[in-house]
Scaffold this active site. Structure first.
Site, PDB file in Angstrom:
ATOM      1  N   GLU A 181       0.810  -1.222   0.000  1.00 22.96           N
ATOM      2  CA  GLU A 181       0.000   0.000   0.000  1.00 22.96           C
ATOM      3  C   GLU A 181       0.844   1.274   0.000  1.00 22.96           C
ATOM      4  O   GLU A 181       0.704   2.120   0.870  1.00 22.96           O
ATOM      5  CB  GLU A 181      -0.962  -0.004   1.194  1.00 22.96           C
ATOM      6  CG  GLU A 181      -1.865  -1.225   1.157  1.00 22.96           C
ATOM      7  CD  GLU A 181      -2.811  -1.308   2.333  1.00 22.96           C
ATOM      8  OE1 GLU A 181      -2.678  -0.511   3.262  1.00 22.96           O
ATOM      9  OE2 GLU A 181      -3.685  -2.172   2.289  1.00 22.96           O
ATOM     10  N   ASN A 222       2.241  -5.026  -3.092  1.00 20.94           N
ATOM     11  CA  ASN A 222       0.867  -5.451  -2.815  1.00 20.94           C
ATOM     12  C   ASN A 222       0.021  -4.207  -2.582  1.00 20.94           C
ATOM     13  O   ASN A 222       0.462  -3.276  -1.910  1.00 20.94           O
ATOM     14  CB  ASN A 222       0.913  -6.308  -1.528  1.00 20.94           C
ATOM     15  CG  ASN A 222      -0.371  -7.041  -1.206  1.00 20.94           C
ATOM     16  OD1 ASN A 222      -0.943  -7.685  -2.059  1.00 20.94           O
ATOM     17  ND2 ASN A 222      -0.804  -6.955   0.049  1.00 20.94           N
ATOM     18  N   HIS A 258     -10.075  -7.090  -1.551  1.00 20.62           N
ATOM     19  CA  HIS A 258     -11.100  -6.970  -0.496  1.00 20.62           C
ATOM     20  C   HIS A 258     -12.299  -6.298  -1.163  1.00 20.62           C
ATOM     21  O   HIS A 258     -12.312  -5.073  -1.348  1.00 20.62           O
ATOM     22  CB  HIS A 258     -10.588  -6.119   0.662  1.00 20.62           C
ATOM     23  CG  HIS A 258      -9.465  -6.742   1.431  1.00 20.62           C
ATOM     24  ND1 HIS A 258      -9.630  -7.892   2.181  1.00 20.62           N
ATOM     25  CD2 HIS A 258      -8.167  -6.399   1.557  1.00 20.62           C
ATOM     26  CE1 HIS A 258      -8.473  -8.219   2.740  1.00 20.62           C
ATOM     27  NE2 HIS A 258      -7.576  -7.329   2.378  1.00 20.62           N
ATOM     28  N   GLU A 286      -5.548 -11.202  -1.118  1.00 20.26           N
ATOM     29  CA  GLU A 286      -6.307 -11.020   0.128  1.00 20.26           C
ATOM     30  C   GLU A 286      -7.808 -11.084  -0.144  1.00 20.26           C
ATOM     31  O   GLU A 286      -8.592 -10.315   0.410  1.00 20.26           O
ATOM     32  CB  GLU A 286      -5.944  -9.670   0.775  1.00 20.26           C
ATOM     33  CG  GLU A 286      -4.447  -9.456   0.942  1.00 20.26           C
ATOM     34  CD  GLU A 286      -4.069  -8.221   1.769  1.00 20.26           C
ATOM     35  OE1 GLU A 286      -4.942  -7.631   2.437  1.00 20.26           O
ATOM     36  OE2 GLU A 286      -2.876  -7.850   1.751  1.00 20.26           O
ATOM     37  N   ASP A 288     -11.596 -11.365  -0.224  1.00 17.56           N
ATOM     38  CA  ASP A 288     -12.843 -11.645   0.485  1.00 17.56           C
ATOM     39  C   ASP A 288     -13.927 -10.771  -0.120  1.00 17.56           C
ATOM     40  O   ASP A 288     -13.641  -9.882  -0.924  1.00 17.56           O
ATOM     41  CB  ASP A 288     -12.724 -11.499   2.012  1.00 17.56           C
ATOM     42  CG  ASP A 288     -12.087 -10.201   2.456  1.00 17.56           C
ATOM     43  OD1 ASP A 288     -12.234  -9.174   1.765  1.00 17.56           O
ATOM     44  OD2 ASP A 288     -11.446 -10.198   3.529  1.00 17.56           O
TER      45      ASP A 288
HETATM   46  C1  LIG Z   1      -1.849  -4.700   3.531  1.00 16.83           C
HETATM   47  O1  LIG Z   1      -2.805  -3.821   3.875  1.00 16.83           O
HETATM   48  C2  LIG Z   1      -4.079  -4.394   4.125  1.00 16.83           C
HETATM   49  C3  LIG Z   1      -5.029  -3.288   4.425  1.00 16.83           C
HETATM   50  O2  LIG Z   1      -5.839  -3.081   3.372  1.00 16.83           O
HETATM   51  C4  LIG Z   1      -4.043  -5.307   5.269  1.00 16.83           C
HETATM   52  O3  LIG Z   1      -5.317  -5.912   5.448  1.00 16.83           O
HETATM   53  C5  LIG Z   1      -3.040  -6.336   4.986  1.00 16.83           C
HETATM   54  O4  LIG Z   1      -2.847  -7.098   6.134  1.00 16.83           O
HETATM   55  C6  LIG Z   1      -1.734  -5.707   4.597  1.00 16.83           C
HETATM   56  N1  LIG Z   1      -0.934  -6.718   4.066  1.00 16.83           N
HETATM   57  C7  LIG Z   1       0.148  -7.001   4.622  1.00 16.83           C
HETATM   58  C8  LIG Z   1       0.967  -7.955   3.868  1.00 16.83           C
HETATM   59  O5  LIG Z   1       0.531  -6.474   5.647  1.00 16.83           O
END
Ligand SMILES: *[C@@H]1O[C@H](CO)[C@@H](O)[C@H](O)[C@H]1NC(C)=O
Ligand SMILES: *[C@@H]1O[C@H](CO)[C@@H](O)[C@H](O)[C@H]1NC(C)=O
Ligand SMILES: *[C@@H]1O[C@H](CO)[C@@H](O)[C@H](O)[C@H]1NC(C)=O
Ligand SMILES: *[C@@H]1O[C@H](CO)[C@@H](O)[C@H](O)[C@H]1NC(C)=O
Ligand SMILES: *[C@@H]1O[C@H](CO)[C@@H](O)[C@H](O)[C@H]1NC(C)=O
Ligand SMILES: *[C@@H]1O[C@H](CO)[C@@H](O)[C@H](O)[C@H]1NC(C)=O
Ligand SMILES: *[C@@H]1O[C@H](CO)[C@@H](O)[C@H](O)[C@H]1NC(C)=O
Length: 363
Positions: A181, A222, A258, A286, A288
């Site tokens: 992010e 990511n 998400h 990720e 869902d």
């Molecule tokens: C990246 O950010 C998201 C928030 O949208 C979080 O849910 C996720 O755990 C984060 N990923 C990592 C690899 O930390």
């Protein structure tokens, strides 16, 4: 809620065919033949014996995986039996255990106990491990959040963190989300604590440190909001091209996914094809699918179709190597009341489970 899941998705065959027809309209590239085989076991998704990882691999993908936390498989034997089943899951992501606040709570003081528990699960089961993550602007320790750092201090901090973290798991991680992010929703760089000290230079610094620490791990950026076409997707594609042109090691893009039921982003399939043109691999990291409002049979059916659409989009692009759900059961999902996952609160399969199978069998 579970009563709805258990009893109420038994539509008449005519309805099933109507739904498949509408799904086929959504997926024009993907339905060479009617997906009759995957509807044969409806109703009763629990009647299906297929495993999601087995179906994904049969379709040519590397894995179907899930995020998890240690307490879930340590304290819940039903959950543990499902996650240990490699027909269901061929890949594991630590949801929290490898984040900065846990792995380097004090400067230079690393603790890997929690991360090692997740690593051991994957190792014992013979599952691929995705590392999560080196640099993210949230879940940071106070010493970073509250600190004031010069350019060089911050570059050193990032290099030391990524190098030590990735080095600890050397040889055991299929892919690392090195950067999570880094972009704002409009595609500009996020003014986080790293950016404020170094501009975007922390990104190549983290990637190079990770490469040096484990030359064989795939290094990913990511992000969320890059599921459909748009400025943020374009910006991330440009960032990858720029990094590549500068010789910075970058092997993949993680598209978080998400998503919200009934509101898939526009241009999802086109966007996946665009990411497939970058010369790096990508993955759904990720996934869902939150339900807004009441959990009705219709909502569960739409959720199933939306899972199928995302999985099918990954299937249709060779560069998309796999799909990871951000935990697989509503019992432990991070979205409270979203019922976003593919097993319900009682660890029973939902129609969404069939949606994943349908997606993998859609070509
Ligand atoms: C990246 O950010 C998201 C928030 O949208 C979080 O849910 C996720 O755990 C984060 N990923 C990592 C690899 O930390
Ligand atoms: C799942 O595997 C882990 C790691 O090997 C093990 O500790 C746990 O007991 C297993 N759980 C079940 C229910 O088999
Ligand atoms: C390192 O962190 C651990 C866990 O927070 C703590 O118990 C330990 O005292 C710390 N050691 C040093 C040298 O700071
Ligand atoms: C860091 O800042 C937050 C608020 O900005 C504060 O609550 C916290 O106590 C600070 N932590 C340290 C270690 O200074
Ligand atoms: C980064 O800098 C911007 C602009 O000066 C500021 O608004 C923001 O609070 C800073 N963020 C952090 C995490 O330091
Ligand atoms: C995307 O960026 C262009 C300029 O680069 C801007 O005109 C447009 O409004 C942006 N679109 C969105 C949805 O923000
Ligand atoms: C959700 O269910 C509750 C209770 O059955 C009902 O009162 C409410 O109107 C429903 N909401 C929607 C948006 O259908």
């Amino acid at each position: 809620m579970s009563a709805v899941v258990g009893q109420d998705h038994t539509p008449a065959m005519a309805t099933i065919f109507a739904r498949l027809a509408s799904l086929a309209l959504l997926l024009p590239f993907c339905f060479a033949s009617p997906a009759a085989s995957s509807s044969a076991s409806l109703p009763g998704s629990t009647a299906r014996v297929a495993g999601l990882n087995a179906v994904g691999k049969a379709a040519g993908k590397l894995y179907f995986g899930t995020a998890t936390n240690a307490n879930e498989f340590q304290d819940d034997a039903v959950y543990g039996a499902i996650i240990n089943n490699t027909r269901q899951f061929g890949q594991i992501t630590p949801a929290n255990a490898m984040k900065w606040e846990y792995t380097e709570p004090n400067p230079g003081n690393f603790t890997f106990e929690d991360g090692d528990v997740i690593r051991d699960l994957a190792r014992n089961n013979g599952q691929l491990l995705r590392g999560h993550n080196c640099v993210w602007y949230q879940q940071l320790p106070d010493w970073i959040t509250n600190g004031t750092f010069t350019y060089h201090e911050m570059i050193d901090i990032v290099e030391n963190h990524c190098g030590t973290l990735v080095g600890h798991y050397k040889g055991e991680v299929y892919a690392w989300d090195v950067i999570n992010e880094s972009l704002n929703d409009d595609g500009t760089f996020r003014e986080n604590v790293f950016y404020n000290a170094t501009g975007s230079d922390y990104i190549p610094a983290a990637l190079r440190a990770a490469r040096a620490a484990d030359p064989h791990a795939k290094l990913y950026i990511n992000d969320y909001g890059i599921e459909g076409t748009g400025n943020k997707s374009t910006a991330l594609q440009n960032l990858v091209r720029e990094l590549k042109s500068e010789g910075v090691p970058i092997d993949g893009v993680g598209i978080q996914c998400h998503l919200t039921v009934g509101q898939l982003p526009t241009g999802l399939l086109e966007n996946f094809h665009d990411f497939g043109q970058l010369g790096v691999e990508f993955a759904v990291t990720e996934l869902d699918m939150a339900i807004q409002g009441n959990v009705t049979a219709d909502a569960l059916e739409q959720q199933k179709q939306d899972y199928a659409t995302v999985v099918s989009a990954c299937l249709s692009v060779p560069a998309c190597v796999g799909v990871t759900v951000w935990d697989f059961t509503d019992k432990y999902g991070w979205i409270t009341n979203g019922h976003a996952d593919i097993w319900d609160d009682n660890l029973q399969k939902k129609p969404a489970f069939d949606g994943v199978v349908l997606g993998f069998e859609s070509h």
